[in-house]
Design a protein around this motif. Sequence first.
Motif, PDB file in Angstrom:
ATOM      1  N   ASP A  30     -22.496  54.107  21.097  1.00 56.22           N
ATOM      2  CA  ASP A  30     -21.185  54.324  21.160  1.00 56.22           C
ATOM      3  C   ASP A  30     -20.839  54.983  22.630  1.00 56.22           C
ATOM      4  OD1 ASP A  30     -19.768  53.093  18.973  1.00 56.22           O
ATOM      5  OD2 ASP A  30     -19.259  55.384  18.153  1.00 56.22           O
ATOM      6  N   ASP A  62     -29.550  46.309  13.488  1.00 52.17           N
ATOM      7  CA  ASP A  62     -28.270  46.399  13.069  1.00 52.17           C
ATOM      8  C   ASP A  62     -27.306  46.106  13.969  1.00 52.17           C
ATOM      9  OD1 ASP A  62     -26.375  46.041  10.911  1.00 52.17           O
ATOM     10  OD2 ASP A  62     -25.697  47.987  11.186  1.00 52.17           O
ATOM     11  N   LEU A  63     -27.510  46.397  15.068  1.00 51.97           N
ATOM     12  CA  LEU A  63     -26.999  47.135  16.801  1.00 51.97           C
ATOM     13  C   LEU A  63     -27.413  45.916  17.278  1.00 51.97           C
ATOM     14  CD1 LEU A  63     -27.941  51.131  17.078  1.00 51.97           C
ATOM     15  CD2 LEU A  63     -25.996  50.040  16.706  1.00 51.97           C
ATOM     16  N   SER A  65     -27.340  42.598  16.245  1.00 51.12           N
ATOM     17  CA  SER A  65     -26.897  41.853  15.648  1.00 51.12           C
ATOM     18  C   SER A  65     -25.188  42.039  16.540  1.00 51.12           C
ATOM     19  CB  SER A  65     -26.883  41.418  14.708  1.00 51.12           C
ATOM     20  OG  SER A  65     -26.834  42.328  13.420  1.00 51.12           O
ATOM     21  N   GLN A  66     -24.800  43.042  16.391  1.00 46.62           N
ATOM     22  CA  GLN A  66     -23.553  43.408  17.093  1.00 46.62           C
ATOM     23  C   GLN A  66     -23.393  43.778  18.046  1.00 46.62           C
ATOM     24  OE1 GLN A  66     -22.486  47.698  16.018  1.00 46.62           O
ATOM     25  NE2 GLN A  66     -22.926  47.443  14.311  1.00 46.62           N
ATOM     26  N   HIS A  67     -24.635  43.533  19.018  1.00 47.69           N
ATOM     27  CA  HIS A  67     -24.508  43.902  20.748  1.00 47.69           C
ATOM     28  C   HIS A  67     -25.334  42.700  21.049  1.00 47.69           C
ATOM     29  CE1 HIS A  67     -21.366  47.198  20.199  1.00 47.69           C
ATOM     30  NE2 HIS A  67     -22.460  47.805  19.613  1.00 47.69           N
TER      31      HIS A  67
END
Length: 317
Positions: A30, A62-63, A65-67
Amino acid sequence: MSVTNPHSIKTLSVVVPCYNEQESLPIFVDEFLKRVTLPDVKIECIFVDDGSKDDTLAVLRDLQSQHPDLVRLISFSRNFGKESALYAGLQAATGDAVAVMDADLQDPPELLPEMVRLITEEDYDCVGTRRVDRKGEPPIRSFFARMFYRLINSISDTEMVDGARDYRLMTRQMVDSILELSEYNRFSKGLFSWVGYKTHYMEFDNVERVAGETHWSFWNLFSYSITGIINFSTFPLKIATGAGMVAFAVAVVMGIIIFIRTLAFGDAVAGWTSQVLIILFLGSFQLLSLGIIGEYIGKIFLETKRRPVYVVREETP
Ligand code: UDP
Ligand code: MG
């Protein structure tokens, strides 16, 4: 006079070693996205999960797949230590420049744009960072840290900057030089400095970690400093030689004195205490010297096995 700068940065790799950082990582990404504004640079963050025991790996997947464009992930088969994680990240990095930073936001990401500027505009090969204070750190730890830097700088040819963090940005050329140092016992602060290159240190106030806690106990740090000293100095070996020479000189002088005294006054049984003291002193010194030699032999032993510095269990391309 016009100066052309050889360092243009179109791609930037950021290597982040992570050990049990499940809470810090989402905050890290973030903050990173919020604070690092480099519109003309393509950035990849290589997170190296150093065999974490918590959910760091799941958080990282997870991160990722998000970015998918930003996040790359390397996960070790067990905990190999921060040094190994850094090495894996540097090997995987593809950028024109590579930054190394901690996952706990103790290395402020907002410094990155300025670091990039210093390399592209001011002809530096490397921008390091230095804490100007050790606020929030136990005083006893600061004291030993200071002693360590004093000691190592006086006995090693490689200069280590007090308060320098591992947080730094390096050109591709410098990273390649570091990768050539493929030793097993790695002490990055020394390696960064050993390769040389023009380095500028930026200073900032100490920041405390955002979440989780430090992985360094006092004894970890102590043994890490011994590694630093052994890897970058052969001075301890010289202590044994020096002390041996002094002891020999003292023995010769004492021998002469005793010889003359016996001739002049005859022999008397005296001096038991001093004899025992001398035996104890020399005995303990021999053990200490053996220990010092043993430390070096231990490192040579590990080095000659040529084991890999880390083992990867999972990796995104
Ligand atoms: N770290 C690691 N492997 C380890 C210990 C630490 O990859 O075995 C990472 C950790 O996740 C962090 C960085 O190294 O990103 C620095 O660790 P830490 O914050 O505990 O050290 P400190 O800042 O207290 O010196
Ligand atoms: Mg930290």
